[in-house]
Scaffold this motif. Structure first.
Motif, PDB file in Angstrom:
ATOM      1  N   THR A  48       0.835  -1.205   0.000  1.00 30.12           N
ATOM      2  CA  THR A  48       0.000   0.000   0.000  1.00 30.12           C
ATOM      3  C   THR A  48       0.867   1.250   0.000  1.00 30.12           C
ATOM      4  OG1 THR A  48      -1.785  -1.166   1.137  1.00 30.12           O
ATOM      5  CG2 THR A  48      -1.862   1.241   1.175  1.00 30.12           C
ATOM      6  N   GLY A  49       1.947   1.241   0.747  1.00 32.92           N
ATOM      7  CA  GLY A  49       2.860   2.383   0.752  1.00 32.92           C
ATOM      8  C   GLY A  49       3.460   2.639  -0.616  1.00 32.92           C
ATOM      9  N   ARG A  50       3.823   1.569  -1.321  1.00 31.90           N
ATOM     10  CA  ARG A  50       4.353   1.730  -2.676  1.00 31.90           C
ATOM     11  C   ARG A  50       3.281   2.282  -3.604  1.00 31.90           C
ATOM     12  NH1 ARG A  50       6.281  -3.527  -1.651  1.00 31.90           N
ATOM     13  NH2 ARG A  50       4.885  -4.356  -3.245  1.00 31.90           N
ATOM     14  N   ARG A  51       2.029   1.846  -3.418  1.00 34.49           N
ATOM     15  CA  ARG A  51       0.934   2.361  -4.244  1.00 34.49           C
ATOM     16  C   ARG A  51       0.695   3.847  -3.962  1.00 34.49           C
ATOM     17  NH1 ARG A  51      -2.994  -0.187  -6.667  1.00 34.49           N
ATOM     18  NH2 ARG A  51      -3.000   1.786  -7.750  1.00 34.49           N
ATOM     19  N   VAL A  52       0.754   4.238  -2.689  1.00 32.80           N
ATOM     20  CA  VAL A  52       0.606   5.656  -2.333  1.00 32.80           C
ATOM     21  C   VAL A  52       1.699   6.462  -3.014  1.00 32.80           C
ATOM     22  CG1 VAL A  52       0.770   7.332  -0.433  1.00 32.80           C
ATOM     23  CG2 VAL A  52      -0.620   5.257  -0.159  1.00 32.80           C
ATOM     24  N   LEU A  53       2.900   5.955  -3.012  1.00 32.65           N
ATOM     25  CA  LEU A  53       4.021   6.633  -3.653  1.00 32.65           C
ATOM     26  C   LEU A  53       3.759   6.818  -5.144  1.00 32.65           C
ATOM     27  CD1 LEU A  53       6.744   7.777  -2.818  1.00 32.65           C
ATOM     28  CD2 LEU A  53       7.742   5.549  -3.307  1.00 32.65           C
ATOM     29  N   GLU A  54       3.242   5.791  -5.793  1.00 36.21           N
ATOM     30  CA  GLU A  54       2.895   5.887  -7.210  1.00 36.21           C
ATOM     31  C   GLU A  54       1.826   6.953  -7.443  1.00 36.21           C
ATOM     32  OE1 GLU A  54       1.605   2.079  -8.644  1.00 36.21           O
ATOM     33  OE2 GLU A  54       3.432   1.094  -7.978  1.00 36.21           O
ATOM     34  N   ILE A  55       0.808   6.957  -6.601  1.00 35.73           N
ATOM     35  CA  ILE A  55      -0.295   7.917  -6.746  1.00 35.73           C
ATOM     36  C   ILE A  55       0.202   9.342  -6.573  1.00 35.73           C
ATOM     37  CG2 ILE A  55      -2.459   8.720  -5.699  1.00 35.73           C
ATOM     38  CD1 ILE A  55      -3.011   5.688  -5.075  1.00 35.73           C
ATOM     39  N   LEU A  56       1.118   9.554  -5.635  1.00 37.03           N
ATOM     40  CA  LEU A  56       1.652  10.901  -5.420  1.00 37.03           C
ATOM     41  C   LEU A  56       2.360  11.429  -6.663  1.00 37.03           C
ATOM     42  CD1 LEU A  56       3.032  10.634  -1.777  1.00 37.03           C
ATOM     43  CD2 LEU A  56       0.986  11.866  -2.540  1.00 37.03           C
ATOM     44  N   GLY A  57       2.835  10.532  -7.500  1.00 36.92           N
ATOM     45  CA  GLY A  57       3.522  10.943  -8.716  1.00 36.92           C
ATOM     46  C   GLY A  57       2.612  11.122  -9.918  1.00 36.92           C
ATOM     47  N   LYS A  58       1.307  10.957  -9.710  1.00 35.51           N
ATOM     48  CA  LYS A  58       0.366  11.050 -10.830  1.00 35.51           C
ATOM     49  C   LYS A  58      -0.443  12.337 -10.791  1.00 35.51           C
ATOM     50  CE  LYS A  58      -0.503   6.143 -11.574  1.00 35.51           C
ATOM     51  NZ  LYS A  58      -1.562   5.124 -11.774  1.00 35.51           N
ATOM     52  N   ARG A  59      -0.932  12.697 -11.955  1.00 32.20           N
ATOM     53  CA  ARG A  59      -1.918  13.772 -12.039  1.00 32.20           C
ATOM     54  C   ARG A  59      -3.288  13.160 -11.811  1.00 32.20           C
ATOM     55  NH1 ARG A  59      -0.571  15.809 -17.912  1.00 32.20           N
ATOM     56  NH2 ARG A  59      -1.099  13.619 -18.106  1.00 32.20           N
ATOM     57  N   ARG A  60      -4.211  13.966 -11.403  1.00 36.11           N
ATOM     58  CA  ARG A  60      -5.568  13.490 -11.125  1.00 36.11           C
ATOM     59  C   ARG A  60      -6.180  12.805 -12.346  1.00 36.11           C
ATOM     60  NH1 ARG A  60     -10.274  17.497  -8.929  1.00 36.11           N
ATOM     61  NH2 ARG A  60     -12.010  16.108  -9.370  1.00 36.11           N
ATOM     62  N   THR A  61      -5.905  13.304 -13.527  1.00 38.34           N
ATOM     63  CA  THR A  61      -6.482  12.743 -14.748  1.00 38.34           C
ATOM     64  C   THR A  61      -5.868  11.401 -15.138  1.00 38.34           C
ATOM     65  OG1 THR A  61      -4.929  14.038 -16.066  1.00 38.34           O
ATOM     66  CG2 THR A  61      -7.121  14.990 -15.699  1.00 38.34           C
ATOM     67  N   ASP A  62      -4.745  11.037 -14.519  1.00 36.21           N
ATOM     68  CA  ASP A  62      -4.067   9.791 -14.854  1.00 36.21           C
ATOM     69  C   ASP A  62      -4.387   8.639 -13.896  1.00 36.21           C
ATOM     70  OD1 ASP A  62      -2.829  11.053 -16.981  1.00 36.21           O
ATOM     71  OD2 ASP A  62      -1.080  11.618 -15.791  1.00 36.21           O
ATOM     72  N   LEU A  63      -5.259   8.879 -12.927  1.00 35.84           N
ATOM     73  CA  LEU A  63      -5.568   7.857 -11.935  1.00 35.84           C
ATOM     74  C   LEU A  63      -6.400   6.725 -12.525  1.00 35.84           C
ATOM     75  CD1 LEU A  63      -6.492  10.190  -8.943  1.00 35.84           C
ATOM     76  CD2 LEU A  63      -4.386   8.887  -9.249  1.00 35.84           C
ATOM     77  N   THR A  64      -6.141   5.516 -12.030  1.00 39.49           N
ATOM     78  CA  THR A  64      -6.918   4.348 -12.427  1.00 39.49           C
ATOM     79  C   THR A  64      -7.980   4.080 -11.352  1.00 39.49           C
ATOM     80  OG1 THR A  64      -5.504   2.786 -11.244  1.00 39.49           O
ATOM     81  CG2 THR A  64      -4.871   3.350 -13.520  1.00 39.49           C
ATOM     82  N   GLU A  65      -8.866   3.161 -11.640  1.00 34.53           N
ATOM     83  CA  GLU A  65      -9.872   2.783 -10.655  1.00 34.53           C
ATOM     84  C   GLU A  65      -9.205   2.194  -9.417  1.00 34.53           C
ATOM     85  OE1 GLU A  65     -13.084   0.424 -12.250  1.00 34.53           O
ATOM     86  OE2 GLU A  65     -13.115   1.629 -14.075  1.00 34.53           O
ATOM     87  N   ASP A  66      -8.148   1.423  -9.605  1.00 35.42           N
ATOM     88  CA  ASP A  66      -7.409   0.867  -8.470  1.00 35.42           C
ATOM     89  C   ASP A  66      -6.768   1.968  -7.630  1.00 35.42           C
ATOM     90  OD1 ASP A  66      -8.057  -1.755  -9.118  1.00 35.42           O
ATOM     91  OD2 ASP A  66      -6.177  -2.110 -10.191  1.00 35.42           O
ATOM     92  N   ASP A  67      -6.259   3.008  -8.282  1.00 37.33           N
ATOM     93  CA  ASP A  67      -5.684   4.148  -7.556  1.00 37.33           C
ATOM     94  C   ASP A  67      -6.739   4.803  -6.672  1.00 37.33           C
ATOM     95  OD1 ASP A  67      -3.218   3.830  -8.867  1.00 37.33           O
ATOM     96  OD2 ASP A  67      -3.717   5.303 -10.423  1.00 37.33           O
ATOM     97  N   VAL A  68      -7.918   4.986  -7.223  1.00 33.04           N
ATOM     98  CA  VAL A  68      -9.011   5.616  -6.478  1.00 33.04           C
ATOM     99  C   VAL A  68      -9.376   4.758  -5.267  1.00 33.04           C
ATOM    100  CG1 VAL A  68     -11.434   6.345  -6.587  1.00 33.04           C
ATOM    101  CG2 VAL A  68      -9.879   6.869  -8.481  1.00 33.04           C
ATOM    102  N   ALA A  69      -9.414   3.440  -5.441  1.00 34.96           N
ATOM    103  CA  ALA A  69      -9.717   2.544  -4.321  1.00 34.96           C
ATOM    104  C   ALA A  69      -8.652   2.649  -3.233  1.00 34.96           C
ATOM    105  CB  ALA A  69      -9.833   1.105  -4.829  1.00 34.96           C
ATOM    106  N   VAL A  70      -7.388   2.721  -3.619  1.00 37.85           N
ATOM    107  CA  VAL A  70      -6.295   2.874  -2.647  1.00 37.85           C
ATOM    108  C   VAL A  70      -6.431   4.212  -1.925  1.00 37.85           C
ATOM    109  CG1 VAL A  70      -3.790   3.179  -2.387  1.00 37.85           C
ATOM    110  CG2 VAL A  70      -4.695   1.347  -3.840  1.00 37.85           C
ATOM    111  N   MET A  71      -6.742   5.252  -2.656  1.00 39.79           N
ATOM    112  CA  MET A  71      -6.907   6.576  -2.044  1.00 39.79           C
ATOM    113  C   MET A  71      -8.013   6.556  -1.000  1.00 39.79           C
ATOM    114  SD  MET A  71      -6.470   8.960  -5.432  1.00 39.79           S
ATOM    115  CE  MET A  71      -6.661  10.541  -4.599  1.00 39.79           C
ATOM    116  N   ARG A  72      -9.125   5.921  -1.324  1.00 41.95           N
ATOM    117  CA  ARG A  72     -10.238   5.829  -0.360  1.00 41.95           C
ATOM    118  C   ARG A  72      -9.829   5.029   0.874  1.00 41.95           C
ATOM    119  NH1 ARG A  72     -14.017   4.973  -5.176  1.00 41.95           N
ATOM    120  NH2 ARG A  72     -14.989   7.019  -5.374  1.00 41.95           N
ATOM    121  N   ARG A  73      -9.149   3.905   0.646  1.00 40.87           N
ATOM    122  CA  ARG A  73      -8.730   3.056   1.757  1.00 40.87           C
ATOM    123  C   ARG A  73      -7.757   3.796   2.676  1.00 40.87           C
ATOM    124  NH1 ARG A  73      -7.078  -1.168  -0.951  1.00 40.87           N
ATOM    125  NH2 ARG A  73      -4.833  -0.979  -0.688  1.00 40.87           N
ATOM    126  N   VAL A  74      -6.789   4.488   2.108  1.00 40.25           N
ATOM    127  CA  VAL A  74      -5.817   5.241   2.912  1.00 40.25           C
ATOM    128  C   VAL A  74      -6.516   6.345   3.687  1.00 40.25           C
ATOM    129  CG1 VAL A  74      -3.844   6.823   2.764  1.00 40.25           C
ATOM    130  CG2 VAL A  74      -3.808   4.656   1.522  1.00 40.25           C
TER     131      VAL A  74
END
Length: 112
Positions: free
Chosen positions: A50-76
């Motif tokens: 999950t920490g690695r996924r958060v790190l990936e998300i921090l490097g993305k723009r909002r428009t580049d997020l996947t459904e899995d990214d959104v699920a991780v964001m909600r969970r965190v």
């Protein structure tokens, strides 16, 4: 519907509020956490998933997020809010509790 359409400005803002560690701080923490006495993980494998996924998300723009990214964001967001409450004021606690939150990008001793 694309994931970028599913993520609300509210979730985006909340995620970036509860994840109060910078990408660099989180990467360094994940590297330290996974280092052992005799071995050390490769940087892209260090820390919890999950920490690695958060790190990936921090490097993305909002428009580049996947459904899995959104699920991780909600969970965190939900994990941090359930353990910290609404104010997120710096709070001391046990080392295991703090380290568990830091594994997902939230340092409870750091001001928001």
């Amino acid at each position: 519907m694309a994931a970028s359409e599913q993520i609300s400005a509210e979730l985006w803002d909340e995620f970036h509020t509860v994840v109060n560690m910078t990408s660099r701080e989180l990467q360094e923490w994940l590297n330290v956490e996974s280092a052992g006495e005799e071995t050390e993980e490769l940087p892209d494998r260090s820390g919890k998933a999950t920490g690695r996924r958060v790190l990936e998300i921090l490097g993305k723009r909002r428009t580049d997020l996947t459904e899995d990214d959104v699920a991780v964001m909600r969970r965190v967001r939900d994990i941090v809010r359930s353990q910290r409450g609404p104010d997120l004021e710096p709070t001391a606690g046990g080392a295991d509790w703090r380290h568990g939150l830091m594994d997902i990008g939230h340092d409870p001793l750091k001001p928001v």
